[in-house]
Design an enzyme around this catalytic site. Structure first.
Site, PDB file in Angstrom:
ATOM      1  N   LEU A 166      -2.184  -6.836   5.083  1.00  0.00           N
ATOM      2  CA  LEU A 166      -1.848  -5.637   4.314  1.00  0.00           C
ATOM      3  C   LEU A 166      -1.739  -4.432   5.223  1.00  0.00           C
ATOM      4  O   LEU A 166      -2.674  -4.107   5.963  1.00  0.00           O
ATOM      5  CB  LEU A 166      -2.906  -5.382   3.234  1.00  0.00           C
ATOM      6  CG  LEU A 166      -2.790  -6.298   2.025  1.00  0.00           C
ATOM      7  CD1 LEU A 166      -4.110  -6.968   1.719  1.00  0.00           C
ATOM      8  CD2 LEU A 166      -2.268  -5.531   0.822  1.00  0.00           C
ATOM      9  N   PRO A 176       1.976  -1.848   0.994  1.00  0.00           N
ATOM     10  CA  PRO A 176       1.822  -1.173  -0.300  1.00  0.00           C
ATOM     11  C   PRO A 176       2.123   0.316  -0.205  1.00  0.00           C
ATOM     12  O   PRO A 176       1.946   0.941   0.845  1.00  0.00           O
ATOM     13  CB  PRO A 176       0.352  -1.392  -0.648  1.00  0.00           C
ATOM     14  CG  PRO A 176      -0.284  -2.059   0.515  1.00  0.00           C
ATOM     15  CD  PRO A 176       0.712  -2.176   1.619  1.00  0.00           C
ATOM     16  N   ARG A 199     -14.858  -5.735  -0.774  1.00  0.00           N
ATOM     17  CA  ARG A 199     -15.508  -4.686  -1.571  1.00  0.00           C
ATOM     18  C   ARG A 199     -14.675  -3.409  -1.669  1.00  0.00           C
ATOM     19  O   ARG A 199     -15.011  -2.500  -2.422  1.00  0.00           O
ATOM     20  CB  ARG A 199     -16.891  -4.364  -0.988  1.00  0.00           C
ATOM     21  CG  ARG A 199     -17.847  -5.545  -1.090  1.00  0.00           C
ATOM     22  CD  ARG A 199     -19.295  -5.113  -1.104  1.00  0.00           C
ATOM     23  NE  ARG A 199     -19.680  -4.399   0.127  1.00  0.00           N
ATOM     24  CZ  ARG A 199     -20.920  -4.002   0.384  1.00  0.00           C
ATOM     25  NH1 ARG A 199     -21.888  -4.249  -0.461  1.00  0.00           N
ATOM     26  NH2 ARG A 199     -21.202  -3.376   1.507  1.00  0.00           N
ATOM     27  N   ASN A 214       1.304   4.209  -2.125  1.00  0.00           N
ATOM     28  CA  ASN A 214       0.030   4.856  -2.446  1.00  0.00           C
ATOM     29  C   ASN A 214      -0.662   4.111  -3.582  1.00  0.00           C
ATOM     30  O   ASN A 214      -0.054   3.872  -4.628  1.00  0.00           O
ATOM     31  CB  ASN A 214       0.276   6.309  -2.880  1.00  0.00           C
ATOM     32  CG  ASN A 214       0.916   7.137  -1.789  1.00  0.00           C
ATOM     33  OD1 ASN A 214       0.407   7.198  -0.677  1.00  0.00           O
ATOM     34  ND2 ASN A 214       2.030   7.752  -2.091  1.00  0.00           N
ATOM     35  N   LEU A 215      -1.933   3.783  -3.377  1.00  0.00           N
ATOM     36  CA  LEU A 215      -2.670   2.984  -4.346  1.00  0.00           C
ATOM     37  C   LEU A 215      -3.734   3.802  -5.064  1.00  0.00           C
ATOM     38  O   LEU A 215      -4.218   4.814  -4.556  1.00  0.00           O
ATOM     39  CB  LEU A 215      -3.352   1.811  -3.640  1.00  0.00           C
ATOM     40  CG  LEU A 215      -2.440   0.842  -2.894  1.00  0.00           C
ATOM     41  CD1 LEU A 215      -3.279  -0.111  -2.059  1.00  0.00           C
ATOM     42  CD2 LEU A 215      -1.564   0.073  -3.874  1.00  0.00           C
ATOM     43  N   SER A 267       0.448  -0.388   5.427  1.00  0.00           N
ATOM     44  CA  SER A 267       0.482   0.892   4.725  1.00  0.00           C
ATOM     45  C   SER A 267       1.868   1.504   4.875  1.00  0.00           C
ATOM     46  O   SER A 267       2.544   1.290   5.881  1.00  0.00           O
ATOM     47  CB  SER A 267      -0.561   1.838   5.309  1.00  0.00           C
ATOM     48  OG  SER A 267      -0.331   3.170   4.901  1.00  0.00           O
ATOM     49  N   SER A 268       2.272   2.285   3.883  1.00  0.00           N
ATOM     50  CA  SER A 268       3.604   2.897   3.931  1.00  0.00           C
ATOM     51  C   SER A 268       3.732   3.939   5.038  1.00  0.00           C
ATOM     52  O   SER A 268       4.841   4.369   5.363  1.00  0.00           O
ATOM     53  CB  SER A 268       3.945   3.540   2.580  1.00  0.00           C
ATOM     54  OG  SER A 268       2.980   4.527   2.241  1.00  0.00           O
ATOM     55  N   CYS A 269       2.609   4.335   5.654  1.00  0.00           N
ATOM     56  CA  CYS A 269       2.675   5.329   6.737  1.00  0.00           C
ATOM     57  C   CYS A 269       3.267   4.746   8.012  1.00  0.00           C
ATOM     58  O   CYS A 269       3.467   5.465   8.988  1.00  0.00           O
ATOM     59  CB  CYS A 269       1.302   5.910   7.012  1.00  0.00           C
ATOM     60  SG  CYS A 269       0.169   4.744   7.810  1.00  0.00           S
ATOM     61  N   HIS A 296      -7.454  10.265  -1.134  1.00  0.00           N
ATOM     62  CA  HIS A 296      -6.038  10.501  -1.337  1.00  0.00           C
ATOM     63  C   HIS A 296      -5.831  11.381  -2.571  1.00  0.00           C
ATOM     64  O   HIS A 296      -6.769  11.687  -3.301  1.00  0.00           O
ATOM     65  CB  HIS A 296      -5.301   9.174  -1.453  1.00  0.00           C
ATOM     66  CG  HIS A 296      -5.309   8.388  -0.178  1.00  0.00           C
ATOM     67  ND1 HIS A 296      -6.084   7.250   0.000  1.00  0.00           N
ATOM     68  CD2 HIS A 296      -4.660   8.576   0.990  1.00  0.00           C
ATOM     69  CE1 HIS A 296      -5.897   6.788   1.220  1.00  0.00           C
ATOM     70  NE2 HIS A 296      -5.045   7.565   1.848  1.00  0.00           N
ATOM     71  N   TYR A 306      -3.371   5.279  13.065  1.00  0.00           N
ATOM     72  CA  TYR A 306      -3.499   4.275  12.002  1.00  0.00           C
ATOM     73  C   TYR A 306      -2.195   3.512  11.829  1.00  0.00           C
ATOM     74  O   TYR A 306      -2.180   2.281  11.718  1.00  0.00           O
ATOM     75  CB  TYR A 306      -3.894   4.969  10.694  1.00  0.00           C
ATOM     76  CG  TYR A 306      -4.043   4.051   9.516  1.00  0.00           C
ATOM     77  CD1 TYR A 306      -5.130   3.190   9.417  1.00  0.00           C
ATOM     78  CD2 TYR A 306      -3.112   4.047   8.480  1.00  0.00           C
ATOM     79  CE1 TYR A 306      -5.286   2.344   8.326  1.00  0.00           C
ATOM     80  CE2 TYR A 306      -3.260   3.210   7.386  1.00  0.00           C
ATOM     81  CZ  TYR A 306      -4.350   2.360   7.310  1.00  0.00           C
ATOM     82  OH  TYR A 306      -4.502   1.525   6.232  1.00  0.00           O
ATOM     83  N   LYS A 320      -1.274  -0.546  12.308  1.00  0.00           N
ATOM     84  CA  LYS A 320      -0.685  -1.368  11.252  1.00  0.00           C
ATOM     85  C   LYS A 320       0.644  -1.993  11.699  1.00  0.00           C
ATOM     86  O   LYS A 320       0.948  -3.143  11.363  1.00  0.00           O
ATOM     87  CB  LYS A 320      -0.488  -0.533   9.982  1.00  0.00           C
ATOM     88  CG  LYS A 320      -1.795  -0.199   9.272  1.00  0.00           C
ATOM     89  CD  LYS A 320      -2.505  -1.461   8.818  1.00  0.00           C
ATOM     90  CE  LYS A 320      -3.769  -1.192   8.051  1.00  0.00           C
ATOM     91  NZ  LYS A 320      -4.464  -2.427   7.636  1.00  0.00           N
ATOM     92  N   MET A 348     -11.013  -1.229  -2.421  1.00  0.00           N
ATOM     93  CA  MET A 348     -10.151  -1.179  -3.598  1.00  0.00           C
ATOM     94  C   MET A 348      -9.158  -2.334  -3.615  1.00  0.00           C
ATOM     95  O   MET A 348      -8.984  -3.005  -4.638  1.00  0.00           O
ATOM     96  CB  MET A 348      -9.389   0.156  -3.643  1.00  0.00           C
ATOM     97  CG  MET A 348      -8.441   0.272  -4.833  1.00  0.00           C
ATOM     98  SD  MET A 348      -7.786   1.926  -5.081  1.00  0.00           S
ATOM     99  CE  MET A 348      -6.979   2.229  -3.517  1.00  0.00           C
TER     100      MET A 348
END
Length: 311
Positions: A106, A164, A13, A166-167, A108-110, A180, A137, A141, A15
């Protein structure tokens, strides 16, 4: 993946998860395992074990996570590391125990060091200190990536990881306290237009550079890699181009049709000067993004322009 394969999308549910679900449906897949967080608490080890033992999914997209912006990450540090570690550890371990054919994790770029060279290459992982505000976080990841690789090495599991940029897209978070930058700008400009405001204020100088990928492009890349990529390590997913926050604000202003001014509040922090992904590995694997930023923002604006933000 076969069309009748049993596919579990963790976080369907959100994004990312909802975009993956739509992409799979468009390609003719129909045998989905979909559980809300109320139906299946992925932080609960026994609940996840029972679910996998009963359902026996063939493929898993691990898109479930506790996410948020800088304020949320910095405020709820314990929640971010604990909940994300529990979610991914439970799902990855049960995928191994129950013979899942392939899992896509999945991140995150962080995950990349705060002062890493730009653009960010996959091999920069763990070469420097992380950005302190979202370190819990990022640590979670990174653990997920390493866990997928460890299960591949020890048990032969076909688990892959993607990172990914920023989405934005359908089912994004528009809460001004923890969203964001792009959804926050969209909400600000839509609200300002509706209220007849004279100006919209953006944080900082507007000079930081950011990269933005539409969630539908991410989903397409995930499906492509699920079907073609079977190696350890991680793969960046992005567009390979960035834009300044001020230019982004001007683009949103034009698309929304706001006629007032943009004011930069230089008393507020800029954050990281630049965050751009190197997507040459993904390009060499045969995939490129197809939705331009202008086109993507227009699509999102049409979806949310009449939303009642008071609810």
């Amino acid at each position: 993946m076969e069309k009748l394969s049993k596919i579990y999308i963790a976080g369907h549910r959100g994004m990312v998860g909802s975009s993956i679900l739509r992409a799979l449906q468009l390609k003719g897949y129909s045998n989905f395992l979909l559980k809300t967080s109320a139906e299946l608490d992925l932080r609960n080890q026994q609940a996840v074990a029972d679910f996998f033992a009963y359902e026996k999914p063939d493929y898993v997209f691990l898109a479930a996570a506790k996410v948020g912006g800088i304020v949320a990450n910095n405020t709820y540090r314990a929640d971010f590391i604990y909940e994300n570690m529990m979610i991914q550890s439970n799902v990855i371990h049960q995928a191994y125990l129950n013979g899942v054919k392939k899992l896509l994790f999945l991140g995150s770029s962080c995950i990349y060091p705060k002062l890493a060279m730009q653009p960010l290459k996959e091999e920069y992982l763990l070469t420097g200190l992380l950005e302190p505000t979202n370190e819990p976080y990022a640590i979670a990841k990174i653990a997920g990536i390493k866990m997928c690789d460890a299960y591949r090495e020890q048990y032969g599991c076909n688990f892959i990881s993607v990172m990914p940029t920023n989405l934005y897209g359908p089912n994004d978070n528009y809460d001004l306290n923890n969203s964001h930058v792009l959804p926050a700008l969209l909400r600000k400009f839509i609200t300002a237009k509706n209220n007849g405001d004279a100006a919209v204020i953006i944080w900082g100088t507007g000079s930081p550079l950011r990269e933005f990928l539409h969630a539908d492009d991410l989903a397409d890349a995930c499906l492509y890699l699920m079907e073609t990529h079977n190696e350890s390590g991680l793969v960046n997913i992005g567009v390979g181009e960035d834009v300044s926050i001020l230019d982004l604000a001007k683009m949103v202003k034009q698309i929304v049709g706001f006629e007032g001014k943009i004011i930069t509040d230089t008393s507020k922090p800029d954050g990281t000067p630049r965050k751009l992904m190197d997507v040459s590995k993904l390009t060499n694997l045969g995939w490129k993004a197809s939705i331009s930023l202008d086109e993507g923002i227009k699509k999102v604006y049409e979806e949310i322009k009449d939303r009642d933000w008071s609810k």
